[in-house]
Design an enzyme around this catalytic site. Structure first.
Site, PDB file in Angstrom:
ATOM      1  N   GLY A  46       0.839  -1.192   0.000  1.00  0.00           N
ATOM      2  CA  GLY A  46       0.000   0.000   0.000  1.00  0.00           C
ATOM      3  C   GLY A  46       0.873   1.241   0.000  1.00  0.00           C
ATOM      4  N   GLN A  51       2.955   9.858   1.361  1.00  0.00           N
ATOM      5  CA  GLN A  51       4.285   9.244   1.461  1.00  0.00           C
ATOM      6  C   GLN A  51       5.226   9.631   0.320  1.00  0.00           C
ATOM      7  OE1 GLN A  51       2.368   5.202   2.167  1.00  0.00           O
ATOM      8  NE2 GLN A  51       4.252   4.992   3.347  1.00  0.00           N
ATOM      9  N   CYS A 104       5.878  -0.152   7.475  1.00  0.00           N
ATOM     10  CA  CYS A 104       5.527   1.027   6.683  1.00  0.00           C
ATOM     11  C   CYS A 104       6.737   1.449   5.854  1.00  0.00           C
ATOM     12  CB  CYS A 104       5.119   2.156   7.635  1.00  0.00           C
ATOM     13  SG  CYS A 104       4.624   3.651   6.787  1.00  0.00           S
ATOM     14  N   LEU A 105       6.501   1.758   4.583  1.00  0.00           N
ATOM     15  CA  LEU A 105       7.607   2.177   3.715  1.00  0.00           C
ATOM     16  C   LEU A 105       8.222   3.496   4.199  1.00  0.00           C
ATOM     17  CD1 LEU A 105       6.086   1.324   0.201  1.00  0.00           C
ATOM     18  CD2 LEU A 105       7.794   0.021   1.477  1.00  0.00           C
ATOM     19  N   HIS A 146      -4.565   1.431   7.309  1.00  0.00           N
ATOM     20  CA  HIS A 146      -3.202   1.974   7.435  1.00  0.00           C
ATOM     21  C   HIS A 146      -2.983   3.112   6.424  1.00  0.00           C
ATOM     22  CE1 HIS A 146       1.325   1.231   7.964  1.00  0.00           C
ATOM     23  NE2 HIS A 146       1.263   2.027   6.915  1.00  0.00           N
ATOM     24  N   GLU A 147      -3.433   2.908   5.186  1.00  0.00           N
ATOM     25  CA  GLU A 147      -3.206   3.922   4.142  1.00  0.00           C
ATOM     26  C   GLU A 147      -4.074   5.167   4.360  1.00  0.00           C
ATOM     27  OE1 GLU A 147      -0.596   3.614   2.536  1.00  0.00           O
ATOM     28  OE2 GLU A 147      -0.325   1.512   3.019  1.00  0.00           O
ATOM     29  N   HIS A 150      -2.567   7.429   6.804  1.00  0.00           N
ATOM     30  CA  HIS A 150      -1.523   8.307   6.253  1.00  0.00           C
ATOM     31  C   HIS A 150      -2.114   9.631   5.758  1.00  0.00           C
ATOM     32  CE1 HIS A 150       2.270   6.209   6.353  1.00  0.00           C
ATOM     33  NE2 HIS A 150       1.775   5.123   5.797  1.00  0.00           N
TER      34      HIS A 150
HETATM   35 ZN    ZN Z   1       2.625   3.244   5.844  1.00  0.00          ZN
END
Ligand code: ZN
Length: 182
Positions: A46, A51, A104-105, A146-147, A150
């Site tokens: 995701g 991000q 998480c990226l 989660h997304e 963000h």
């Molecule tokens: Zn994340």
């Protein structure tokens, strides 16, 4: 298509609340494709526009077709199932919660167990300007929450104990500084 740079903690942009999109343009369609490419390239499931330093309410997700890992056999091949969401909004949360280890990226290398509703419904607009509602469970439900977090400036570490959260953020910031010194 082009790869975008994924921003990581402690970048304060990750705490910004994203703004809704009024009109779907070709630029947005291209951006969604770039986000998917960037996500696959980073081995993520995701990615939110936040991000990549863009403050619009866009997310991309691919948890494969069998979205519940608990029923997935180990030898099953991953079937790509990219989902692009414009202005996603959670319209239903199940009362039952489930715990899943999240990463998480934007906080590379760190993981934590997060408790979230196990079933959600999300409404969104797709890239063809069609309003959709998706009911999700399993990994997909976690990923969607989660997304969307963000887009509201929320990170998975915010659900952990204060001690664990501070430890991860401190370590991730150290990693960032080390990487950017060289
Ligand atoms: Zn994340």
């Amino acid at each position: 298509m082009a790869l975008k740079k994924i921003i990581t903690v402690p970048n304060p942009f990750l705490r910004k609340k994203a703004i809704p999109i009024k009109e779907i343009t070709n630029e947005i369609k291209n951006l969604l494709d770039d986000m998917l490419e960037t996500m696959y390239n980073a081995n993520g499931i995701g990615l939110a526009a936040t991000q990549i330093g863009d403050e619009r309410r866009l997310i991309v997700i691919d948890c494969g077709q069998k979205n519940d890992v608990s029923i997935k056999k180990e030898d099953d091949e991953f079937c790509p199932n990219p989902i692009k969401m414009i202005n996603p909004e959670l319209i239903f949360f199940n009362k039952e919660l489930t715990v899943r280890e999240e990463g998480c990226l934007s906080i590379p290398g760190y993981y934590g167990k997060v408790k979230r509703p196990n079933i959600v419904k999300v409404s969104y607009i797709d890239e063809n300007n069609v309003k959709k509602v998706l009911k999700a469970d399993g990994l997909l439900a976690t990923c969607i929450q989660h997304e969307i977090d963000h887009l509201n400036g929320v990170l998975f570490v915010d659900y952990l104990s204060k001690l664990k959260k501070e430890l991860i953020l401190k370590k991730a910031t150290k990693d960032y500084n080390k990487k950017n010194r060289n």
